[in-house]
Design a protein around this motif. Structure first.
Motif, PDB file in Angstrom:
ATOM      1  N   VAL A 171      13.784  45.089 -33.875  1.00 16.18           N
ATOM      2  CA  VAL A 171      14.488  44.195 -32.658  1.00 16.18           C
ATOM      3  C   VAL A 171      13.671  44.180 -31.763  1.00 16.18           C
ATOM      4  N   LEU A 172      14.278  43.692 -31.198  1.00 18.56           N
ATOM      5  CA  LEU A 172      13.434  42.296 -30.198  1.00 18.56           C
ATOM      6  C   LEU A 172      13.948  42.853 -28.471  1.00 18.56           C
ATOM      7  N   PHE A 173      12.902  43.236 -27.961  1.00 11.02           N
ATOM      8  CA  PHE A 173      13.933  43.666 -26.077  1.00 11.02           C
ATOM      9  C   PHE A 173      12.654  42.337 -25.097  1.00 11.02           C
ATOM     10  N   ASP A 174      13.619  41.900 -24.802  1.00  9.14           N
ATOM     11  CA  ASP A 174      12.878  40.750 -23.720  1.00  9.14           C
ATOM     12  C   ASP A 174      13.056  41.535 -22.292  1.00  9.14           C
ATOM     13  N   LEU A 175      12.479  41.777 -21.879  1.00  6.77           N
ATOM     14  CA  LEU A 175      12.022  42.670 -20.325  1.00  6.77           C
ATOM     15  C   LEU A 175      12.534  41.630 -19.091  1.00  6.77           C
ATOM     16  N   HIS A 176      13.579  41.260 -17.861  1.00  8.09           N
ATOM     17  CA  HIS A 176      13.452  40.876 -17.497  1.00  8.09           C
ATOM     18  C   HIS A 176      14.073  41.623 -15.678  1.00  8.09           C
ATOM     19  N   GLY A 177      14.594  40.665 -15.169  1.00  2.96           N
ATOM     20  CA  GLY A 177      15.017  41.162 -13.343  1.00  2.96           C
ATOM     21  C   GLY A 177      15.234  40.269 -13.209  1.00  2.96           C
ATOM     22  N   TYR A 178      16.215  40.154 -11.468  1.00  2.62           N
ATOM     23  CA  TYR A 178      16.791  41.352 -10.769  1.00  2.62           C
ATOM     24  C   TYR A 178      18.312  40.680 -11.186  1.00  2.62           C
ATOM     25  N   VAL A 179      18.870  41.735 -11.981  1.00  7.89           N
ATOM     26  CA  VAL A 179      20.027  41.250 -12.125  1.00  7.89           C
ATOM     27  C   VAL A 179      20.989  42.332 -11.834  1.00  7.89           C
ATOM     28  N   SER A 180      22.607  42.180 -10.942  1.00  5.49           N
ATOM     29  CA  SER A 180      22.906  43.531 -11.430  1.00  5.49           C
ATOM     30  C   SER A 180      24.543  42.478 -10.794  1.00  5.49           C
ATOM     31  N   LYS A 181      25.786  42.223 -12.124  1.00  5.20           N
ATOM     32  CA  LYS A 181      26.813  41.454 -12.537  1.00  5.20           C
ATOM     33  C   LYS A 181      28.312  42.477 -11.770  1.00  5.20           C
ATOM     34  N   LEU A 182      27.941  43.864 -11.479  1.00  2.00           N
ATOM     35  CA  LEU A 182      28.973  44.974 -11.462  1.00  2.00           C
ATOM     36  C   LEU A 182      28.086  45.546 -10.316  1.00  2.00           C
ATOM     37  N   LYS A 183      29.275  46.737  -9.382  1.00  2.00           N
ATOM     38  CA  LYS A 183      28.433  47.030  -8.257  1.00  2.00           C
ATOM     39  C   LYS A 183      28.273  48.125  -8.546  1.00  2.00           C
ATOM     40  N   ASP A 184      28.524  48.848  -9.472  1.00  2.00           N
ATOM     41  CA  ASP A 184      28.309  50.456  -9.989  1.00  2.00           C
ATOM     42  C   ASP A 184      27.734  50.556 -11.034  1.00  2.00           C
ATOM     43  N   LYS A 185      28.003  49.434 -12.480  1.00  4.07           N
ATOM     44  CA  LYS A 185      27.492  49.546 -13.386  1.00  4.07           C
ATOM     45  C   LYS A 185      25.678  48.413 -13.368  1.00  4.07           C
ATOM     46  N   ILE A 186      24.224  48.951 -12.648  1.00  2.00           N
ATOM     47  CA  ILE A 186      23.802  48.037 -12.633  1.00  2.00           C
ATOM     48  C   ILE A 186      22.628  47.561 -13.547  1.00  2.00           C
ATOM     49  N   GLY A 187      22.394  46.482 -13.612  1.00  2.00           N
ATOM     50  CA  GLY A 187      21.042  45.967 -14.299  1.00  2.00           C
ATOM     51  C   GLY A 187      22.231  45.573 -14.940  1.00  2.00           C
ATOM     52  N   LEU A 188      21.969  45.220 -16.550  1.00  2.00           N
ATOM     53  CA  LEU A 188      22.392  44.881 -17.182  1.00  2.00           C
ATOM     54  C   LEU A 188      21.351  44.316 -18.441  1.00  2.00           C
ATOM     55  N   ILE A 189      22.193  44.892 -19.809  1.00  2.00           N
ATOM     56  CA  ILE A 189      21.628  45.274 -21.119  1.00  2.00           C
ATOM     57  C   ILE A 189      22.773  44.421 -22.594  1.00  2.00           C
ATOM     58  N   GLU A 190      22.211  43.062 -23.091  1.00  2.00           N
ATOM     59  CA  GLU A 190      23.299  42.317 -24.092  1.00  2.00           C
ATOM     60  C   GLU A 190      23.524  43.445 -24.899  1.00  2.00           C
ATOM     61  N   PRO A 191      24.583  43.282 -25.972  1.00  2.00           N
ATOM     62  CA  PRO A 191      25.206  41.990 -26.076  1.00  2.00           C
ATOM     63  C   PRO A 191      25.802  41.086 -25.499  1.00  2.00           C
ATOM     64  N   CYS A 192      25.821  39.295 -25.689  1.00  2.00           N
ATOM     65  CA  CYS A 192      27.024  38.267 -24.294  1.00  2.00           C
ATOM     66  C   CYS A 192      28.009  38.448 -24.584  1.00  2.00           C
ATOM     67  N   THR A 193      28.483  38.080 -23.758  1.00  2.00           N
ATOM     68  CA  THR A 193      29.991  37.636 -23.774  1.00  2.00           C
ATOM     69  C   THR A 193      30.018  36.646 -24.995  1.00  2.00           C
ATOM     70  N   GLN A 194      31.477  36.100 -25.281  1.00  2.00           N
ATOM     71  CA  GLN A 194      31.240  34.485 -25.653  1.00  2.00           C
ATOM     72  C   GLN A 194      31.309  33.356 -24.940  1.00  2.00           C
ATOM     73  N   PRO A 195      31.225  32.226 -25.935  1.00  2.00           N
ATOM     74  CA  PRO A 195      30.612  31.246 -27.047  1.00  2.00           C
ATOM     75  C   PRO A 195      29.264  32.094 -27.586  1.00  2.00           C
ATOM     76  N   HIS A 196      29.165  33.082 -28.788  1.00  2.00           N
ATOM     77  CA  HIS A 196      28.024  32.944 -29.261  1.00  2.00           C
ATOM     78  C   HIS A 196      27.456  31.916 -30.185  1.00  2.00           C
ATOM     79  N   ASN A 197      26.384  32.320 -30.542  1.00  2.00           N
ATOM     80  CA  ASN A 197      26.155  31.113 -31.364  1.00  2.00           C
ATOM     81  C   ASN A 197      27.066  31.225 -33.312  1.00  2.00           C
ATOM     82  N   PRO A 198      27.297  30.289 -33.494  1.00  2.00           N
ATOM     83  CA  PRO A 198      28.182  30.065 -34.872  1.00  2.00           C
ATOM     84  C   PRO A 198      27.113  29.969 -35.844  1.00  2.00           C
ATOM     85  N   HIS A 199      26.137  30.293 -36.076  1.00  2.00           N
ATOM     86  CA  HIS A 199      25.037  30.811 -36.860  1.00  2.00           C
ATOM     87  C   HIS A 199      24.919  31.949 -37.141  1.00  2.00           C
ATOM     88  N   TYR A 200      24.867  32.968 -36.073  1.00  2.00           N
ATOM     89  CA  TYR A 200      24.486  34.540 -36.450  1.00  2.00           C
ATOM     90  C   TYR A 200      25.046  35.181 -37.312  1.00  2.00           C
TER      91      TYR A 200
END
Length: 675
Positions: A171-200
């Protein structure tokens, strides 16, 4: 800035004071641009025994088995890599690493002791020490390091890549700030939206990334009463893009730390703290501890899938990819004219953990001659997804909304011809290392005095950084010129060539941009007029002006009035590798009549009767090699490099030095400087 400096000093004191801790080992993994050590903290039951070298040996052992096996590996230590503060304006990551170290060191029994039974924690508290010290997003060269993980132009990126390649984290955790895309669900943790890298190997990745993220969320909800602010106490969850968003946070382009790590078999996860307040530190720590608990609860099954990732590569068995997605191998042959490019590419592949062979005899493949000494990259290797990701040409019009570029072919960007084959190569070969390659050429210096227009971080980018890197690699010394300095005629007296590659907003007046960016732009219309007079004077005295990309082309016409051509631009995020018809002209020296070009926010020119056309976008049916350019048909056949006849002004529509990456196109700039 003072706060950032004190944090750096605190980390350095901690590293110095804890050198004798029996569970901690400090290793230097590289140097920053300014020569600062990039430190790595290894925490385990016995870091002398269970450290980075142990992880490297463990990877070699498990990938040497066919198939890789988890039998007798119940006590296997799982490496977890935590990368922090790669953006210097996000010190929360470095602070969280300090808290994690304290947690693991001060709790000799209980939960912390249990963690050290299962994991080796490999922590980089300051991935960008220069940026962290100065409180800037970028490194000292002006690069966003978290957009540099394919081409790896910067020393800090190379250090992290080597660490990932060596320790092969689960596992690799890459620690960043400062993001809150949604009002009540604060912060952000991946996995990502589409499109995904086709090699994964995405089935393996999402099987673990999503429930791990939800376990982290549950841990935070369970602990929310321990936070101080109401925002944290009242949170309803965390934004997990894969689950909660429809687009806007994709992992298609593996330029970021976490998405690049997925190509090495890791569960890559960016964690974005919700805010810069004090609650962000325990918030992020609780998230990491929740992930660790999840991994312990599911260790054997998780480990089986981790090894299955490498097994699929070794046996060229990728059940979720089309049958023709992975070739059998790529072949590169060094010739007199291209040997330095081929050696650079091969060296880069080896540095990323890709196995490279060399042929020991002449042979043929698909009726094409392959001489002895050619380089072979077989896809039947543990990290075949990484190898193919670096070498493929890319997709034509991939579907989805992209947050970054969608083409990155190393052979095309670096001007290396390849044979891609699905036929088995029968010649005898042997694996090589970096030591088997010749030393790279030393760059030469040149007499032209070059000035570049400095953008200073407008809209969180330093677009001029790629231009400066390109010029330095070509052997030029560079003077940076702020837009406001152009109001004085004397500002260009010691410059022969002025080059502009960046946003058009630099020459807007301050009321047209947000307050945070007003320091970068001009004060008034009067200053715009004075900049124009300075350029007119500069050109009348024999100076040369080169504009690269859409923004500079637009300003060259609308504010500087140095061309009468029509400037046509595509959408901002459109980017592609295309065929270009390079005409017979000194600017095109060294390029074939039909060669490649790269565009990002494409620009092309029309109404060009009064200018000299240097190169055109090819009108051939297959002119779009790879990438996403929605109105490409409208641009086919139109000029993409032009030169004014009445004054020494060159407009280049191609992005020839984007992030210092498309080195095959660098000589267009060299030729334009001297033509």
């Amino acid at each position: 800035m003072v706060q950032h400096i004190s944090l750096v000093q605190k980390i350095k004191r901690m590293l110095k004071n804890d050198l004798k801790n029996p569970h901690m080992l400090i290793e230097t993994i590289g140097k920053s641009v300014l020569g600062e050590d990039i430190e790595c903290i290894v925490i385990s039951e016995d870091p002398m025994k269970y450290g980075i070298s142990y992880c490297e040996k463990q990877y070699k052992e498990i990938t040497s088995k066919h198939p890789p096996s988890t039998s007798n590996n119940k006590d296997m230590k799982l490496p977890i890599l935590i990368n922090a503060s790669i953006h210097g304006t996000e010190p929360v990551g470095a602070k969280v690493v300090l808290e994690l170290v304290n947690y693991l060191m001060e709790n000799e029994s209980g939960a912390a002791k249990e963690l050290l039974k299962h994991f080796i924690f490999i922590c980089v508290p300051m991935a960008n020490p220069d940026g962290l010290k100065k409180g800037t997003r970028y490194n000292e060269n002006g690069f966003d390091l978290n957009r540099d993980f394919i081409f790896q132009t910067q020393p800090e990126t190379k250090a992290i890549v080597n660490l990932i390649k060596t320790c092969n984290p689960v596992v690799l955790f890459d620690l960043h700030g400062y993001v809150s895309k949604l009002k009540d669900k604060i912060g952000l943790i991946e996995p990502c939206t589409q499109p995904h890298n086709p090699h994964y190997e995405y089935d393996l990745y999402i099987k673990w990334a999503l429930p791990m993220a939800e376990k982290m969320e549950n841990n935070l909800l369970f602990s929310r009463n321990n936070f101080f602010s109401n925002r944290y106490k009242n949170m309803k969850g965390v934004c997990i893009p894969f689950r909660d968003l429809s687009s806007g946070w994709d992992d298609y382009a593996p330029f970021c730390t976490s998405s690049y790590a997925i190509l090495h078999g890791a569960i890559g996860s960016t964690i974005e703290a919700p805010s810069s307040g004090n609650d962000s530190i325990p918030w992020m720590l609780e998230a990491i501890l929740g992930a660790c608990q999840f991994l312990m609860d599911n260790k054997q099954e998780f480990l089986s899938d981790y090894l299955l990732f490498f097994q699929r590569g070794i046996h060229l068995n990728h059940p979720n990819h089309p049958n023709n997605f992975f070739p059998t191998c790529y072949i590169f042959t060094a010739s007199n004219n291209t040997s330095h490019k081929v050696y650079r590419l091969v060296n880069h592949l080896i540095n990323n953990g890709v196995k490279v062979d060399i042929t020991l005899e002449d042979t043929t493949v698909e009726e094409r001659f392959v001489p002895k000494g050619s380089f072979v990259i077989r896809m039947g290797q543990a990290k075949s997804v990484l190898a193919n990701n670096l070498l493929w040409k890319g997709e034509i019009e991939p579907k989805g909304k992209f947050s970054d570029i969608c083409v990155w072919s190393l052979p095309l960007f670096w001007g290396v011809q390849s044979i891609t084959t699905s036929t088995t190569l029968l010649a005898e070969t042997k694996e090589i290392s970096n030591k088997d390659l010749p030393a790279q050429e030393n760059k030469t210096s040149h007499d032209k005095r070059i000035g570049i227009i400095y953008d200073g971080g407008l809209y969180r980018k330093q677009s001029h950084a790629g231009l400066k890197s390109c010029l330095n690699k070509l052997g030029f010394t560079v003077k940076e010129v702020h837009p406001r300095s152009l109001i004085n005629k004397q500002s260009l007296e010691d410059i022969d060539v002025l080059i502009y590659n960046g946003f058009e907003y630099l020459f807007y007046t301050k009321e047209r941009v947000k307050p945070i960016y007003q320091k970068h732009v001009l004060e008034s219309i009067q200053q715009q007029k004075r900049c124009k007079k300075t350029l007119d004077y500069f050109l009348s005295k024999g100076g040369k002006f080169i504009a690269i990309g859409a923004g500079p082309a637009k300003i060259t016409k609308s504010i500087f009035h140095l061309t009468n051509c029509t400037i046509n631009t595509g959408k901002r995020n459109n980017n592609a590798i295309i065929h270009v018809d390079y005409l017979d002209h000194p600017i095109n020296m060294g390029y074939s009549s039909k060669d490649i070009g790269f565009v990002y926010r494409p620009v092309w020119f029309s109404n060009t009767d009064g200018v000299e056309v240097i190169a055109r976008i090819s009108s051939d049916q297959n002119a779009l090699i790879a990438g996403n350019w929605s109105d490409f048909e409208n641009a086919k056949g139109y000029p993409v490099i032009i030169k004014e006849k009445s004054r020494d002004v060159v407009l280049i529509g191609l992005e020839i030095c984007h992030r210092g990456q498309p080195e095959h196109l660098f000589n267009i700039l060299f030729n334009a400087i001297y033509s």
